[in-house]
Design a protein around this motif. Structure first.
Motif, PDB file in Angstrom:
ATOM      1  N   SER A  57       0.821  -1.207   0.000  1.00 38.57           N
ATOM      2  CA  SER A  57       0.000   0.000   0.000  1.00 38.57           C
ATOM      3  C   SER A  57       0.858   1.260   0.000  1.00 38.57           C
ATOM      4  CB  SER A  57      -0.925   0.007   1.215  1.00 38.57           C
ATOM      5  OG  SER A  57      -1.793  -1.089   1.168  1.00 38.57           O
ATOM      6  N   ILE A  58       1.944   1.234   0.740  1.00 34.03           N
ATOM      7  CA  ILE A  58       2.854   2.388   0.765  1.00 34.03           C
ATOM      8  C   ILE A  58       3.481   2.601  -0.604  1.00 34.03           C
ATOM      9  CG2 ILE A  58       5.043   3.232   1.701  1.00 34.03           C
ATOM     10  CD1 ILE A  58       4.171   1.902   4.376  1.00 34.03           C
ATOM     11  N   MET A  59       3.918   1.515  -1.235  1.00 28.90           N
ATOM     12  CA  MET A  59       4.552   1.639  -2.549  1.00 28.90           C
ATOM     13  C   MET A  59       3.560   2.113  -3.609  1.00 28.90           C
ATOM     14  SD  MET A  59       7.684   0.996  -2.009  1.00 28.90           S
ATOM     15  CE  MET A  59       8.663   0.292  -3.300  1.00 28.90           C
ATOM     16  N   LEU A  60       2.315   1.688  -3.508  1.00 29.68           N
ATOM     17  CA  LEU A  60       1.295   2.177  -4.437  1.00 29.68           C
ATOM     18  C   LEU A  60       1.057   3.676  -4.233  1.00 29.68           C
ATOM     19  CD1 LEU A  60      -1.249  -0.775  -4.303  1.00 29.68           C
ATOM     20  CD2 LEU A  60       0.144  -0.105  -6.258  1.00 29.68           C
ATOM     21  N   ALA A  61       1.076   4.115  -2.994  1.00 27.45           N
ATOM     22  CA  ALA A  61       0.896   5.540  -2.711  1.00 27.45           C
ATOM     23  C   ALA A  61       2.072   6.360  -3.237  1.00 27.45           C
ATOM     24  CB  ALA A  61       0.731   5.760  -1.210  1.00 27.45           C
ATOM     25  N   VAL A  62       3.264   5.787  -3.222  1.00 27.52           N
ATOM     26  CA  VAL A  62       4.431   6.492  -3.760  1.00 27.52           C
ATOM     27  C   VAL A  62       4.280   6.690  -5.265  1.00 27.52           C
ATOM     28  CG1 VAL A  62       6.919   6.294  -4.148  1.00 27.52           C
ATOM     29  CG2 VAL A  62       5.980   5.798  -1.908  1.00 27.52           C
ATOM     30  N   CYS A  63       3.732   5.701  -5.960  1.00 17.43           N
ATOM     31  CA  CYS A  63       3.472   5.866  -7.400  1.00 17.43           C
ATOM     32  C   CYS A  63       2.523   7.036  -7.656  1.00 17.43           C
ATOM     33  CB  CYS A  63       2.875   4.584  -7.985  1.00 17.43           C
ATOM     34  SG  CYS A  63       4.065   3.305  -8.310  1.00 17.43           S
ATOM     35  N   VAL A  64       1.510   7.157  -6.834  1.00 18.09           N
ATOM     36  CA  VAL A  64       0.574   8.275  -6.980  1.00 18.09           C
ATOM     37  C   VAL A  64       1.284   9.605  -6.703  1.00 18.09           C
ATOM     38  CG1 VAL A  64      -1.539   9.308  -6.066  1.00 18.09           C
ATOM     39  CG2 VAL A  64      -1.431   6.853  -6.472  1.00 18.09           C
ATOM     40  N   MET A  65       2.159   9.613  -5.716  1.00 19.29           N
ATOM     41  CA  MET A  65       2.887  10.838  -5.400  1.00 19.29           C
ATOM     42  C   MET A  65       3.802  11.261  -6.545  1.00 19.29           C
ATOM     43  SD  MET A  65       1.638  11.928  -2.692  1.00 19.29           S
ATOM     44  CE  MET A  65       2.702  13.328  -2.625  1.00 19.29           C
ATOM     45  N   TYR A  66       4.412  10.294  -7.232  1.00 24.79           N
ATOM     46  CA  TYR A  66       5.217  10.632  -8.409  1.00 24.79           C
ATOM     47  C   TYR A  66       4.358  11.341  -9.450  1.00 24.79           C
ATOM     48  CZ  TYR A  66       9.130   7.659  -6.884  1.00 24.79           C
ATOM     49  OH  TYR A  66      10.179   7.114  -6.205  1.00 24.79           O
ATOM     50  N   GLY A  67       3.138  10.897  -9.623  1.00 20.38           N
ATOM     51  CA  GLY A  67       2.242  11.555 -10.568  1.00 20.38           C
ATOM     52  C   GLY A  67       1.930  12.977 -10.156  1.00 20.38           C
ATOM     53  N   PHE A  68       1.667  13.192  -8.866  1.00 19.71           N
ATOM     54  CA  PHE A  68       1.357  14.539  -8.387  1.00 19.71           C
ATOM     55  C   PHE A  68       2.571  15.460  -8.470  1.00 19.71           C
ATOM     56  CE2 PHE A  68      -2.217  12.751  -5.525  1.00 19.71           C
ATOM     57  CZ  PHE A  68      -3.082  12.763  -6.604  1.00 19.71           C
ATOM     58  N   VAL A 126      11.808 -10.160   2.224  1.00 20.91           N
ATOM     59  CA  VAL A 126      12.892  -9.289   1.760  1.00 20.91           C
ATOM     60  C   VAL A 126      12.955  -9.286   0.237  1.00 20.91           C
ATOM     61  CG1 VAL A 126      15.392  -8.946   1.775  1.00 20.91           C
ATOM     62  CG2 VAL A 126      14.217  -9.559   3.877  1.00 20.91           C
ATOM     63  N   GLY A 127      12.856 -10.453  -0.370  1.00 20.20           N
ATOM     64  CA  GLY A 127      12.853 -10.534  -1.822  1.00 20.20           C
ATOM     65  C   GLY A 127      11.662  -9.810  -2.425  1.00 20.20           C
ATOM     66  N   PHE A 128      10.533  -9.936  -1.795  1.00 19.53           N
ATOM     67  CA  PHE A 128       9.316  -9.253  -2.242  1.00 19.53           C
ATOM     68  C   PHE A 128       9.507  -7.740  -2.208  1.00 19.53           C
ATOM     69  CE2 PHE A 128       5.643  -7.159  -0.142  1.00 19.53           C
ATOM     70  CZ  PHE A 128       4.836  -7.016  -1.252  1.00 19.53           C
ATOM     71  N   THR A 129      10.099  -7.239  -1.144  1.00 15.80           N
ATOM     72  CA  THR A 129      10.322  -5.807  -1.016  1.00 15.80           C
ATOM     73  C   THR A 129      11.291  -5.310  -2.082  1.00 15.80           C
ATOM     74  OG1 THR A 129       9.945  -5.998   1.363  1.00 15.80           O
ATOM     75  CG2 THR A 129      10.970  -3.974   0.595  1.00 15.80           C
ATOM     76  N   LEU A 130      12.333  -6.086  -2.361  1.00 11.66           N
ATOM     77  CA  LEU A 130      13.282  -5.692  -3.406  1.00 11.66           C
ATOM     78  C   LEU A 130      12.626  -5.650  -4.782  1.00 11.66           C
ATOM     79  CD1 LEU A 130      16.488  -7.600  -2.280  1.00 11.66           C
ATOM     80  CD2 LEU A 130      16.080  -5.143  -2.232  1.00 11.66           C
ATOM     81  N   VAL A 131      11.768  -6.604  -5.070  1.00 14.53           N
ATOM     82  CA  VAL A 131      11.063  -6.602  -6.352  1.00 14.53           C
ATOM     83  C   VAL A 131      10.173  -5.370  -6.462  1.00 14.53           C
ATOM     84  CG1 VAL A 131       9.330  -7.815  -7.718  1.00 14.53           C
ATOM     85  CG2 VAL A 131      11.204  -9.087  -6.698  1.00 14.53           C
ATOM     86  N   LEU A 132       9.489  -5.015  -5.389  1.00 15.15           N
ATOM     87  CA  LEU A 132       8.656  -3.806  -5.420  1.00 15.15           C
ATOM     88  C   LEU A 132       9.496  -2.553  -5.652  1.00 15.15           C
ATOM     89  CD1 LEU A 132       5.891  -4.148  -2.695  1.00 15.15           C
ATOM     90  CD2 LEU A 132       5.713  -4.446  -5.144  1.00 15.15           C
ATOM     91  N   ILE A 133      10.676  -2.509  -5.077  1.00 10.94           N
ATOM     92  CA  ILE A 133      11.559  -1.353  -5.276  1.00 10.94           C
ATOM     93  C   ILE A 133      11.986  -1.268  -6.735  1.00 10.94           C
ATOM     94  CG2 ILE A 133      13.841  -0.419  -4.724  1.00 10.94           C
ATOM     95  CD1 ILE A 133      13.363  -1.470  -1.840  1.00 10.94           C
ATOM     96  N   TYR A 134      12.298  -2.395  -7.345  1.00 12.37           N
ATOM     97  CA  TYR A 134      12.693  -2.383  -8.762  1.00 12.37           C
ATOM     98  C   TYR A 134      11.535  -1.949  -9.655  1.00 12.37           C
ATOM     99  CZ  TYR A 134      16.931  -4.827  -7.358  1.00 12.37           C
ATOM    100  OH  TYR A 134      18.098  -5.159  -6.771  1.00 12.37           O
ATOM    101  N   ILE A 135      10.336  -2.358  -9.335  1.00 14.33           N
ATOM    102  CA  ILE A 135       9.178  -1.928 -10.119  1.00 14.33           C
ATOM    103  C   ILE A 135       8.928  -0.436  -9.890  1.00 14.33           C
ATOM    104  CG2 ILE A 135       6.696  -2.226 -10.452  1.00 14.33           C
ATOM    105  CD1 ILE A 135       7.057  -5.162  -9.649  1.00 14.33           C
ATOM    106  N   GLU A 136       9.140   0.024  -8.680  1.00 11.21           N
ATOM    107  CA  GLU A 136       8.965   1.445  -8.365  1.00 11.21           C
ATOM    108  C   GLU A 136       9.961   2.307  -9.140  1.00 11.21           C
ATOM    109  OE1 GLU A 136       6.932   4.394  -6.423  1.00 11.21           O
ATOM    110  OE2 GLU A 136       6.640   2.310  -5.873  1.00 11.21           O
TER     111      GLU A 136
END
Length: 153
Positions: A57-68, A126-136
């Motif tokens: 949820s935090i990473m999805l919100a960061v994507c929205v913030m990039y748009g703003f 940890v692996g999941f978090t790294l994958v989310l960072i790469y997608i971000e």
């Protein structure tokens, strides 16, 4: 001193694309995440998936913030003298909005599958978090490209 934007309609369309596309992408991503969380709770009763959904949820919100942020930078460029060309602002908004939206949808899909896998095997966090960072990073690259395309006139 009132803020006045004197630009073409296409420049404002770019601002709107940059602000709204990431919100739509985040909604789709969160929907995917909620489906994955529901399935994980059905498959493994009593599982602990709170940290997966919180990080997602935090990473999805960061994507929205990039748009703003991109929309604010584009509208700032439209208000300056000389103003950014309308087509440049439109393209910058489209780049930023599309990259952030695609990144959010991808994060939602990966999060959905990771929540289901994390319910069975909690060691993948940890692996999941790294994958989310790469997608971000894809959304961040879109923001950088849109900033460059607005700043070069």
């Amino acid at each position: 001193m009132p803020f006045r934007v004197q630009s073409s309609d296409s420049g404002m369309h770019g601002v709107m694309l940059s602000a709204t596309l990431p919100v739509v992408g985040a909604c789709l991503g969160y929907y995917q995440l909620s489906l994955g969380a529901k399935r994980a709770k059905e498959d493994v009763p009593g599982c602990s998936i709170g940290k997966y959904t919180a990080v997602s949820s935090i990473m999805l919100a960061v994507c929205v913030m990039y748009g703003f942020v991109g929309a604010a930078i584009i509208i700032d460029g439209l208000g300056k003298e000389p103003a950014v060309a309308g087509n440049s602002a439109l393209v910058a908004g489209l780049i930023n909005g599309a990259c952030s939206a695609i990144s959010a949808v991808g994060q939602g899909y990966v999060s959905s599958k990771a929540v289901q896998a994390g319910a069975r095997q909690p060691k993948i966090f940890v692996g999941f978090t790294l994958v989310l960072i790469y997608i971000e990073a894809f959304a961040l690259y879109g923001l950088i490209v849109s900033i460059v395309s607005v700043s070069v006139t």
